[in-house]
Design a protein around this motif. Structure first.
Motif, short mmCIF file in Angstrom:
data_model
loop_
_atom_site.label_atom_id
_atom_site.label_comp_id
_atom_site.label_asym_id
_atom_site.label_seq_id
_atom_site.Cartn_x
_atom_site.Cartn_y
_atom_site.Cartn_z
N ILE A 69 22.53 -1.35 13.94
CA ILE A 69 22.15 -0.03 14.62
C ILE A 69 21.81 -0.29 15.88
N THR A 70 21.28 -1.46 16.09
CA THR A 70 20.93 -1.98 17.67
C THR A 70 22.14 -2.10 18.46
N VAL A 71 23.33 -2.92 17.75
CA VAL A 71 24.46 -3.11 18.39
C VAL A 71 25.17 -1.89 18.80
N GLN A 72 25.05 -0.77 17.91
CA GLN A 72 25.66 0.51 18.22
C GLN A 72 25.04 1.19 19.31
N ASN A 73 23.90 1.11 19.47
CA ASN A 73 22.88 1.86 20.61
C ASN A 73 23.33 1.22 21.88
N ARG A 74 23.23 -0.34 21.77
CA ARG A 74 23.67 -0.92 22.91
C ARG A 74 24.90 -0.76 23.62
N ALA A 75 26.04 -0.56 22.45
CA ALA A 75 27.38 -0.15 22.80
C ALA A 75 27.60 1.28 23.47
N LEU A 76 26.58 2.14 22.90
CA LEU A 76 26.70 3.52 23.43
C LEU A 76 26.14 3.55 24.79
N ASN A 77 25.08 2.82 24.99
CA ASN A 77 24.36 2.87 26.26
C ASN A 77 25.36 2.17 27.30
N LEU A 78 26.25 1.31 26.87
CA LEU A 78 26.99 0.45 27.89
C LEU A 78 28.14 1.49 28.22
N GLU A 79 28.62 2.18 27.36
CA GLU A 79 29.74 3.18 27.53
C GLU A 79 29.20 4.35 28.53
N GLN A 80 28.15 4.77 28.45
CA GLN A 80 27.41 5.57 29.14
C GLN A 80 27.25 5.05 30.86
N ALA A 81 26.89 4.02 30.73
CA ALA A 81 26.56 3.19 31.89
C ALA A 81 28.23 3.00 32.57
N LYS A 82 28.82 2.73 31.79
CA LYS A 82 30.34 2.40 32.58
C LYS A 82 30.92 3.76 32.88
N VAL A 83 30.56 4.84 32.43
CA VAL A 83 30.93 6.40 33.01
C VAL A 83 30.04 6.50 34.36
#
Length: 471
Positions: free
Chosen positions: A224-238
């Motif tokens: 879950i932590t990995v998925q949350n970090r990946a989600l945050n990273l995608e939002q930051a990339k946008v």
């Protein structure tokens, strides 16, 4: 998980993070802040447009000086019908306008024909005249030509400071775009680094769970932590993509817009160069001279131009008295032929009885002048208070940057201690994730405070209306 495995896992995280920091940006190109603003100042359309202001000021000044250009006038009129020469008139004049409404004039007239008026009868070889005309009432101290030339000079000087203001404005907006791009990049790096850590932690926990050293449910929390970090990273990339496009609005080369490429990154050490690039270094508050501010100088030139207009309108209240005197001679090559008893002269007198138009124009000119003075006085107070406020704001952000740096360091210490306890089997994945989440928030907050600090420096640059000379 055994202590040995936990230590190996912890050291693996640190080693991979270090490798990522060293080699992760090998294929990138850093866009330096000073280099970036140099491109903006040189190639941006608005910066080029600002240069037109000076050219327009020079053109207006040239136009105003044209009112004092010497003039040659030729008037020729001839009528001939059925073999009869009714008249043949030639009148040439050379005029030299001068200051204070005085005009020097030389003239040659030659008339012949069977139907000339008696007053038009001249010697066969023509008649020469040299004289002067001037205004003794309205137009003596100031006239339209004088006023236009003075106003054109003020407009030229105003154009120079207006150019500085316009260039400063576009550089300020470009600076904000760069700082926002930098913040988005740093936020993306934060999420990328912690996603890498989360992935490494997940793999370690997964191996430990398969070995039966820890409960399998811990892998769910780690995933879950990995998925949350990946989600945050995608939002930051946008957000980074959007800020990159906003920055691209200011990038032009030879009238062609340039799109920022994905492999171009901002300078993360920009803080050391901001003051020198924006030329706000070593400008303490007590060194600020209000009268030298470009905006106030521009408004003062506007006031000076309106003051000339008021004087011109006031001069219109005087009666119009134009006098003219010309020596007449048939032999201009002989100086002694210019005698006072051979002349042509006269005067013109005009004076409206009520002067309603003139008095109305003068009142309007006074109102416009007073309005410009109010605008200038208000701008003085606004600029002074804004500069004082920004200096105090910068002092506050300096303190805030120190505080948030300490907070980040303390959160890092807590996370390191929690990871050490976890290696001894005295902590849990939940506590590590909690500590790490606080550290991520602190890092993002640090980026935010730094961004506000840079924005305040850019606002000081804008408020001082500096046009950097070294870009």
């Amino acid at each position: 998980m055994s202590r040995k495995n936990n230590l190996i896992f912890l050291f693996a995280i640190i080693f991979l993070a270090a490798i990522n920091n060293i080699y992760g940006q090998q294929d990138t190109l850093v866009l330096n802040f000073k280099e970036y603003l140099g491109y903006v100042k040189k190639y941006h359309p608005i910066a080029k447009q600002a240069q037109l202001n000076i050219a327009m000021g020079q053109a207006n000044l040239m136009k105003a000086r044209g009112g004092f250009d010497p003039k040659i006038e030729v008037d020729y009129d001839r009528k001939q019908f059925k073999g009869t020469e009714y008249w043949d008139r030639l009148n040439t004049t050379f005029k030299i306008p001068t200051w204070f409404g005085i005009e020097l004039k030389g003239n040659f007239e030659q008339n012949q024909g069977d139907f000339l008026n008696a007053a038009e009868t001249l010697p066969t070889d023509g008649l020469y005249s040299a004289g002067v005309s001037m205004s003794l009432g309205q137009g003596f101290w100031i006239n339209e030509r004088m006023a236009t030339l003075r106003q054109a000079k003020f407009f030229r000087e105003q154009s120079k400071v207006d150019q500085d203001i316009l260039v400063n404005k576009v550089l300020y907006q470009a600076s904000l775009a760069y700082f926002d791009w930098l913040r988005a990049f740093q936020d993306t790096q934060v999420f990328a680094d912690f996603l890498s850590n989360a992935n490494i932690r997940f793999q370690g926990i997964k191996k430990s769970a398969l070995a039966g050293e820890i409960a399998a449910i811990d892998t769910v929390e780690a995933r879950i932590t990995v998925q949350n970090r990946a989600l945050n990273l995608e939002q930051a990339k946008v957000r980074l993509m959007k800020k990159s496009l906003e920055l691209s609005n200011f990038l032009w080369i030879n009238d062609v817009p340039v799109e920022l490429q994905p492999d171009v990154i901002p300078d993360t050490q920009v803080e050391a160069d901001i003051d020198t690039t924006l030329e706000i270094m070593q400008k303490p508050l007590d060194s600020f001279v209000l009268e030298n501010h470009p905006k106030l100088r521009s408004l003062q030139y506007k006031v000076d131009g309106l003051l000339v207009n008021k004087r011109l309108k006031g001069n219109k209240l005087l009666p119009k008295l134009d006098v003219e005197y010309n020596f007449l001679t048939e032999t201009p090559e002989l100086i002694n032929s210019l005698v006072t008893d051979q002349f042509k002269g006269g005067f013109t007198f005009r004076f409206p009885l009520f002067l309603r138009k003139e008095r109305g124009d003068l009142k309007l000119a006074k109102f416009k002048l007073r309005d410009a003075e109010f605008e200038r006085d208000n701008a003085q107070v606004e600029v002074q208070n804004k500069v004082i406020g920004i200096y105090r704001e910068l002092d506050s952000y300096t303190i805030q940057n120190d505080l948030i740096a300490n907070i980040v360091q303390d959160y890092q210490t807590l996370l390191t201690a929690e990871e050490r306890k976890f290696s001894f089997g005295e902590s849990s994945v939940f506590l590590i994730n909690s500590r790490e989440g606080k550290l991520i928030d602190a890092n993002l907050k640090q980026n935010e405070v730094q961004n506000k600090f840079f924005h305040a420096k850019a606002m000081l640059f804008k408020t001082l209306a500096i046009n950097p000379l070294n870009l």
